[in-house]
Design a protein around this motif. Sequence first.
Motif, PDB file in Angstrom:
ATOM      1  N   THR A   1       2.028  12.041   8.222  1.00 25.11           N
ATOM      2  CA  THR A   1       0.949  12.035   7.228  1.00 25.11           C
ATOM      3  C   THR A   1       1.380  11.261   5.979  1.00 25.11           C
ATOM      4  OG1 THR A   1       1.753  14.133   6.282  1.00 25.11           O
ATOM      5  CG2 THR A   1       0.005  14.289   7.922  1.00 25.11           C
ATOM      6  N   VAL A   2       0.399  10.608   5.359  1.00 24.70           N
ATOM      7  CA  VAL A   2       0.577  10.115   3.988  1.00 24.70           C
ATOM      8  C   VAL A   2      -0.550  10.718   3.156  1.00 24.70           C
ATOM      9  CG1 VAL A   2       1.718   7.938   4.586  1.00 24.70           C
ATOM     10  CG2 VAL A   2      -0.784   8.027   4.432  1.00 24.70           C
ATOM     11  N   GLY A   3      -0.334  10.777   1.858  1.00 27.37           N
ATOM     12  CA  GLY A   3      -1.356  11.352   0.988  1.00 27.37           C
ATOM     13  C   GLY A   3      -0.742  11.713  -0.345  1.00 27.37           C
ATOM     14  N   ALA A   4      -1.407  12.642  -1.016  1.00 27.41           N
ATOM     15  CA  ALA A   4      -0.941  13.042  -2.348  1.00 27.41           C
ATOM     16  C   ALA A   4       0.500  13.546  -2.324  1.00 27.41           C
ATOM     17  CB  ALA A   4      -1.866  14.127  -2.893  1.00 27.41           C
ATOM     18  N   LYS A   5       0.937  14.024  -1.167  1.00 21.96           N
ATOM     19  CA  LYS A   5       2.292  14.581  -1.060  1.00 21.96           C
ATOM     20  C   LYS A   5       3.282  13.580  -0.484  1.00 21.96           C
ATOM     21  CE  LYS A   5       1.233  18.415  -2.835  1.00 21.96           C
ATOM     22  NZ  LYS A   5       1.951  19.083  -3.934  1.00 21.96           N
ATOM     23  N   GLY A   6       2.931  12.289  -0.518  1.00 21.46           N
ATOM     24  CA  GLY A   6       3.858  11.263  -0.046  1.00 21.46           C
ATOM     25  C   GLY A   6       3.804  11.090   1.466  1.00 21.46           C
ATOM     26  N   TYR A   7       4.925  10.636   2.013  1.00 16.84           N
ATOM     27  CA  TYR A   7       5.022  10.378   3.458  1.00 16.84           C
ATOM     28  C   TYR A   7       5.796  11.528   4.090  1.00 16.84           C
ATOM     29  CZ  TYR A   7       6.862   8.172   7.734  1.00 16.84           C
ATOM     30  OH  TYR A   7       7.227   7.900   9.030  1.00 16.84           O
ATOM     31  N   ASP A   8       5.098  12.293   4.914  1.00 20.80           N
ATOM     32  CA  ASP A   8       5.741  13.429   5.565  1.00 20.80           C
ATOM     33  C   ASP A   8       5.008  13.679   6.882  1.00 20.80           C
ATOM     34  OD1 ASP A   8       7.392  15.655   5.994  1.00 20.80           O
ATOM     35  OD2 ASP A   8       7.377  16.199   3.890  1.00 20.80           O
ATOM     36  N   GLY A   9       4.986  14.879   7.339  1.00 15.15           N
ATOM     37  CA  GLY A   9       4.290  15.158   8.586  1.00 15.15           C
ATOM     38  C   GLY A   9       4.615  16.542   9.107  1.00 15.15           C
ATOM     39  N   PHE A  10       3.954  16.888  10.190  1.00 15.70           N
ATOM     40  CA  PHE A  10       4.127  18.244  10.725  1.00 15.70           C
ATOM     41  C   PHE A  10       4.136  18.192  12.245  1.00 15.70           C
ATOM     42  CE2 PHE A  10      -0.243  17.374   9.517  1.00 15.70           C
ATOM     43  CZ  PHE A  10      -0.935  17.574  10.704  1.00 15.70           C
ATOM     44  N   THR A  11       4.692  19.216  12.831  1.00 12.72           N
ATOM     45  CA  THR A  11       4.592  19.376  14.282  1.00 12.72           C
ATOM     46  C   THR A  11       3.476  20.374  14.560  1.00 12.72           C
ATOM     47  OG1 THR A  11       6.216  21.168  14.228  1.00 12.72           O
ATOM     48  CG2 THR A  11       7.049  18.959  14.731  1.00 12.72           C
ATOM     49  N   VAL A  12       2.823  20.176  15.681  1.00 12.67           N
ATOM     50  CA  VAL A  12       1.849  21.158  16.175  1.00 12.67           C
ATOM     51  C   VAL A  12       2.237  21.459  17.621  1.00 12.67           C
ATOM     52  CG1 VAL A  12      -0.577  21.749  16.570  1.00 12.67           C
ATOM     53  CG2 VAL A  12       0.019  20.107  14.788  1.00 12.67           C
ATOM     54  N   SER A  13       2.367  22.745  17.932  1.00 14.61           N
ATOM     55  CA  SER A  13       2.714  23.166  19.287  1.00 14.61           C
ATOM     56  C   SER A  13       1.756  24.253  19.730  1.00 14.61           C
ATOM     57  CB  SER A  13       4.136  23.746  19.327  1.00 14.61           C
ATOM     58  OG  SER A  13       5.061  22.861  18.758  1.00 14.61           O
ATOM     59  N   ILE A  14       1.599  24.353  21.037  1.00 15.19           N
ATOM     60  CA  ILE A  14       0.863  25.499  21.587  1.00 15.19           C
ATOM     61  C   ILE A  14       1.700  26.125  22.694  1.00 15.19           C
ATOM     62  CG2 ILE A  14      -0.472  24.073  23.235  1.00 15.19           C
ATOM     63  CD1 ILE A  14      -2.877  26.039  22.572  1.00 15.19           C
ATOM     64  N   VAL A  15       1.704  27.431  22.720  1.00 16.17           N
ATOM     65  CA  VAL A  15       2.420  28.154  23.772  1.00 16.17           C
ATOM     66  C   VAL A  15       1.562  28.122  25.026  1.00 16.17           C
ATOM     67  CG1 VAL A  15       3.471  30.349  24.463  1.00 16.17           C
ATOM     68  CG2 VAL A  15       3.492  29.664  22.042  1.00 16.17           C
ATOM     69  N   LYS A  16       2.143  27.601  26.118  1.00 16.15           N
ATOM     70  CA  LYS A  16       1.371  27.463  27.369  1.00 16.15           C
ATOM     71  C   LYS A  16       1.076  28.810  27.986  1.00 16.15           C
ATOM     72  CE  LYS A  16       4.126  23.942  28.973  1.00 16.15           C
ATOM     73  NZ  LYS A  16       4.667  23.024  29.970  1.00 16.15           N
TER      74      LYS A  16
ATOM     75  N   HIS B   1       5.561  21.963  -3.822  1.00 14.76           N
ATOM     76  CA  HIS B   1       5.690  21.834  -2.367  1.00 14.76           C
ATOM     77  C   HIS B   1       4.515  22.435  -1.610  1.00 14.76           C
ATOM     78  CE1 HIS B   1      10.358  21.399  -2.754  1.00 14.76           C
ATOM     79  NE2 HIS B   1       9.705  20.297  -3.075  1.00 14.76           N
ATOM     80  N   ASN B   2       3.462  22.760  -2.349  1.00 18.41           N
ATOM     81  CA  ASN B   2       2.251  23.243  -1.672  1.00 18.41           C
ATOM     82  C   ASN B   2       1.665  22.113  -0.813  1.00 18.41           C
ATOM     83  OD1 ASN B   2       1.700  22.436  -4.676  1.00 18.41           O
ATOM     84  ND2 ASN B   2      -0.138  21.851  -3.522  1.00 18.41           N
ATOM     85  N   VAL B   3       0.926  22.491   0.226  1.00 12.73           N
ATOM     86  CA  VAL B   3       0.215  21.477   1.010  1.00 12.73           C
ATOM     87  C   VAL B   3      -0.856  20.842   0.130  1.00 12.73           C
ATOM     88  CG1 VAL B   3       0.604  22.660   3.227  1.00 12.73           C
ATOM     89  CG2 VAL B   3      -1.508  23.111   1.941  1.00 12.73           C
TER      90      VAL B   3
ATOM     91  N   MET C   1       0.853  -1.193   0.000  1.00 10.73           N
ATOM     92  CA  MET C   1       0.000   0.000   0.000  1.00 10.73           C
ATOM     93  C   MET C   1       0.888   1.241   0.000  1.00 10.73           C
ATOM     94  SD  MET C   1      -3.291   0.394   2.364  1.00 10.73           S
ATOM     95  CE  MET C   1      -3.381  -1.234   3.074  1.00 10.73           C
ATOM     96  N   LYS C   2       0.899   1.914  -1.133  1.00  9.63           N
ATOM     97  CA  LYS C   2       1.819   3.047  -1.169  1.00  9.63           C
ATOM     98  C   LYS C   2       1.196   4.242  -1.863  1.00  9.63           C
ATOM     99  CE  LYS C   2       5.774   3.317   0.368  1.00  9.63           C
ATOM    100  NZ  LYS C   2       7.123   3.734   0.463  1.00  9.63           N
ATOM    101  N   GLN C   3       2.050   4.959  -2.600  1.00  6.16           N
ATOM    102  CA  GLN C   3       1.640   6.261  -3.132  1.00  6.16           C
ATOM    103  C   GLN C   3       0.301   6.234  -3.880  1.00  6.16           C
ATOM    104  OE1 GLN C   3       3.233   9.317  -2.418  1.00  6.16           O
ATOM    105  NE2 GLN C   3       1.210   9.853  -3.162  1.00  6.16           N
ATOM    106  N   ASP C   4       0.080   5.210  -4.709  1.00  2.00           N
ATOM    107  CA  ASP C   4      -1.178   5.137  -5.462  1.00  2.00           C
ATOM    108  C   ASP C   4      -2.383   5.182  -4.538  1.00  2.00           C
ATOM    109  OD1 ASP C   4       0.130   4.940  -7.753  1.00  2.00           O
ATOM    110  OD2 ASP C   4      -0.493   2.886  -8.277  1.00  2.00           O
ATOM    111  N   THR C   5      -2.305   4.348  -3.500  1.00  2.00           N
ATOM    112  CA  THR C   5      -3.423   4.270  -2.551  1.00  2.00           C
ATOM    113  C   THR C   5      -3.567   5.594  -1.801  1.00  2.00           C
ATOM    114  OG1 THR C   5      -2.749   1.996  -2.242  1.00  2.00           O
ATOM    115  CG2 THR C   5      -4.389   2.846  -0.701  1.00  2.00           C
ATOM    116  N   TRP C   6      -2.442   6.136  -1.338  1.00  2.00           N
ATOM    117  CA  TRP C   6      -2.511   7.391  -0.583  1.00  2.00           C
ATOM    118  C   TRP C   6      -3.153   8.496  -1.427  1.00  2.00           C
ATOM    119  CZ3 TRP C   6       3.423   7.345   0.822  1.00  2.00           C
ATOM    120  CH2 TRP C   6       3.685   6.236   1.651  1.00  2.00           C
ATOM    121  N   SER C   7      -2.761   8.561  -2.705  1.00  2.00           N
ATOM    122  CA  SER C   7      -3.311   9.597  -3.586  1.00  2.00           C
ATOM    123  C   SER C   7      -4.800   9.360  -3.836  1.00  2.00           C
ATOM    124  CB  SER C   7      -2.564   9.617  -4.925  1.00  2.00           C
ATOM    125  OG  SER C   7      -1.242  10.028  -4.717  1.00  2.00           O
ATOM    126  N   ARG C   8      -5.154   8.077  -4.002  1.00  2.00           N
ATOM    127  CA  ARG C   8      -6.563   7.759  -4.253  1.00  2.00           C
ATOM    128  C   ARG C   8      -7.426   8.161  -3.055  1.00  2.00           C
ATOM    129  NH1 ARG C   8      -7.076   2.235  -4.562  1.00  2.00           N
ATOM    130  NH2 ARG C   8      -5.161   2.258  -5.787  1.00  2.00           N
TER     131      ARG C   8
END
Length: 221
Positions: free
Chosen positions: A206-221, A39-41, A1-8
């Motif tokens: 994350t996987v998807g149309a943009k391949g395998y990547d990901g992001f950080t999410v932070s909140i200032v306490k 390189h757009n989201v 299960m790779k790019q084809d599936t993620w894009s679909r």
Amino acid sequence: MKQDTWSRVDDFFIDHFSLEDEILSMVLKNCEEKGLPPHNVSACQGMFLQILATACKAQRILEIGTLGGYSTIFLARAIGDHGQILTIESVPKHAEVATLNFKIAKLSERIKLLHGDARTKMEELVTNNTEAFDLVFIDADKPSNPIYLDLAIQLSKSGTIIIGDNVVRNGAVADESSHGPKVFGVRQFCEDLSNNHSLLSTGIQTVGAKGYDGFTVSIVK
Ligand code: DHB
Ligand code: MG
């Protein structure tokens, strides 16, 4: 299960949740035709940003790395007529395409594009005591991520959300044999996030149309 599936599956979500309207399609077409790097989201990620900005009732957003303005448009749709986005882009052609795209999206009034070096522009914002931002999206050159984080924190307040794009890089972030300035940049960025006790942080792969990547999410306490 790779790019084809993620894009679909991304296509499935785009279709089901109507994530791509005529404006966004035109914006992407402009980016492609003008030869901008892809390189757009993705639309799924863009709507995630829009939902996050809506959830925190963001009125002031800072984006580092505009590219063609695709993510900027999702964020701008979250802030309403009284909000403002500052988005910083150093490459003249990218800034030119983004400016056109903001006009197409009829969002130019909410978006201020600062054309120039992101570090310099952010330092100017700090020096000018610019009002803190509600959300910061860091999505520019990855080697400078630690610098952008340091400045982003100076431009934040309690409750500010800081998102860092492309930190997974096909798994390279956690692969000690992976080198190169982009990997080092995101690794140091994650290190700095974890060492900063005024932040709560997580990483989302994350996987998807943009391949395998990901992001950080932070909140200032
Ligand atoms: C790269 C940068 C991005 O912002 C992105 O979304 C994907 C890749 C890069 O520099 O490799
Ligand atoms: Mg990115």
